[in-house]
Design an enzyme around this catalytic site. Structure first.
Site, PDB file in Angstrom:
ATOM      1  N   GLY A  10      -1.926   6.917   2.890  1.00  0.00           N
ATOM      2  CA  GLY A  10      -0.227   7.077   2.714  1.00  0.00           C
ATOM      3  C   GLY A  10       0.054   7.189   1.690  1.00  0.00           C
ATOM      4  N   GLY A  19       3.331   8.370  -1.129  1.00  0.00           N
ATOM      5  CA  GLY A  19       3.534   6.765  -2.273  1.00  0.00           C
ATOM      6  C   GLY A  19       3.139   5.807  -3.655  1.00  0.00           C
ATOM      7  N   HIS A  20       1.721   6.613  -3.265  1.00  0.00           N
ATOM      8  CA  HIS A  20       0.820   6.461  -4.432  1.00  0.00           C
ATOM      9  C   HIS A  20       0.352   7.400  -5.479  1.00  0.00           C
ATOM     10  CE1 HIS A  20       0.840   2.166  -1.625  1.00  0.00           C
ATOM     11  NE2 HIS A  20       0.136   3.135  -0.828  1.00  0.00           N
ATOM     12  N   LYS A  66      -9.880   3.432   1.725  1.00  0.00           N
ATOM     13  CA  LYS A  66      -9.705   1.654   1.264  1.00  0.00           C
ATOM     14  C   LYS A  66      -9.258   1.303   2.216  1.00  0.00           C
ATOM     15  CE  LYS A  66      -5.415   3.324  -0.446  1.00  0.00           C
ATOM     16  NZ  LYS A  66      -5.306   4.841   0.472  1.00  0.00           N
ATOM     17  N   ASP A  79      -5.927   2.945   7.812  1.00  0.00           N
ATOM     18  CA  ASP A  79      -6.738   4.207   6.718  1.00  0.00           C
ATOM     19  C   ASP A  79      -8.218   3.485   7.699  1.00  0.00           C
ATOM     20  OD1 ASP A  79      -4.667   4.567   5.841  1.00  0.00           O
ATOM     21  OD2 ASP A  79      -5.340   3.740   3.781  1.00  0.00           O
ATOM     22  N   HIS A  88       1.245  -1.886  -1.408  1.00  0.00           N
ATOM     23  CA  HIS A  88       2.589  -1.708  -0.895  1.00  0.00           C
ATOM     24  C   HIS A  88       3.956  -2.953  -1.328  1.00  0.00           C
ATOM     25  CE1 HIS A  88      -1.406   0.101   1.127  1.00  0.00           C
ATOM     26  NE2 HIS A  88      -0.322   1.273   1.175  1.00  0.00           N
TER      27      HIS A  88
END
Length: 330
Positions: free
Chosen positions: A53, A55-56, A104, A109, A218
């Protein structure tokens, strides 16, 4: 919340366009959400593909380039990419020597990369998968069965990527990636919640004056909440949790990672406390990396990752790398 965006629906696409403009050495497919090194496929080389995702950042797109990943697949914010992205990336970077998926340990995922692996293999791609599950905070969480994958992803992608760059075969690159994951442990701390563009506000409730020990990237709950602690106290707790699980007998590489909203001034000060604890516990530190690498949007906080290394793993860590986020030796 004030955010430097246009509208939430285009955040990822806008970021990819900006990344393409900043790093012409990457081939950024905005429509299909795939980032690959521009010289891919590299003849005679095993290719590494990862993703997750958005945002990381800089994980994973910021780790694409010589000495690390060949391709990355960004999903929507905090959402797994889809199998079509992974299959497209594998096809774009595969040179005949095989592809290693670095995944991960988050349910979305894992499932999507597994489906992508089956599809890619049906198209004749030789493929292996390594699961990263280094977080010692909790055994299971909101999005995982087993430990979460966090900071060790950087170590796996860098060290296995260096082995691939040297021409190691797929079986060896996979073995090194598994060794790195098995030799790594992480622990994260949140001082504030993160805010997603879609929500426009904090994703979880963390009252003023409290912190979350063992938070996920998250915002998943950790071990416990406490009243705010000093950097010294946090380092004692976080590093202690890592060492109690890892119990290193060889030197380590230390990653002091910011969650996205903590300034370097604080991270460097926290690193001083991390080094103090390691010295007190008779742990030899071979290398240290400090900065924002595996983040959670605007979350204030940090994580500590330690990777126990032998001479070969340390040599591969030191090997040249040229990506947007990591550059040395070239």
């Amino acid at each position: 919340m004030r955010m430097l965006i246009n509208v939430p629906e285009t955040v990822v696409a806008d970021a990819l366009r900006g990344m393409a403009a900043a790093f012409p050495e990457l081939n950024v497919d905005v429509d299909n959400r795939v980032i690959i090194r521009r010289d891919a496929p590299v003849a005679g080389k095993v290719a590494l593909v990862s993703g997750g995702g958005s945002g990381h950042e800089p994980l994973h797109g910021g780790f694409v380039g010589p000495g690390m990943l060949d391709g990355a697949c960004p999903g929507e914010v905090f959402t797994s990419p889809v199998p079509d992205q992974m299959v497209r990336a594998a096809a774009a970077v595969e040179s005949g020597e095989g592809v290693l998926f670095v995944v991960k340990n988050y349910t979305g995922d894992v499932l999507n990369f597994q489906m992508a692996a089956e599809l890619a293999e049906d198209e004749g791609v030789r493929l292996a998968t390594v699961l990263v599950d280094d977080d010692v905070a909790v055994t299971d969480s909101l999005y995982t069965a087993g430990r979460r994958g966090t900071g060790a992803t950087l170590f796996v992608e860098k060290i296995a990527g260096a082995a691939a760059e040297e021409g190691a075969p797929l079986e060896r690159v996979e073995s090194i990636a598994r060794q790195v994951n098995a030799s790594s442990r992480s622990f994260g701390v949140a001082l504030s919640a993160c805010s997603t563009p879609a929500k426009g506000g904090p994703t979880f409730d963390l009252p003023p004056g409290e912190l979350e020990l063992g938070v996920g990237i998250h915002g998943e709950p950790g071990r416990e909440r406490r009243a705010m602690m000093t950097a010294r106290e946090i380092a004692d707790f976080a590093v202690g949790a890592v060492l109690d699980d890892l119990r290193p007998t060889r030197p380590v590489i230390a990653l002091v990672n910011g969650m996205g909203g903590t300034p370097l001034l604080e991270l460097y000060g926290f690193n001083a406390e991390v080094q103090r604890v390691l010295t007190e516990r008779d742990v030899v530190v071979a290398r240290t990396l400090v900065g924002n690498y595996v983040t959670s949007l605007d979350m204030s906080g940090c994580s500590v990752t330690l990777c126990q290394v032998d001479e070969e793993l340390l040599r591969l860590w030191d090997a040249p790398v040229q990506t947007p986020a990591l550059r040395w030796g070239r």
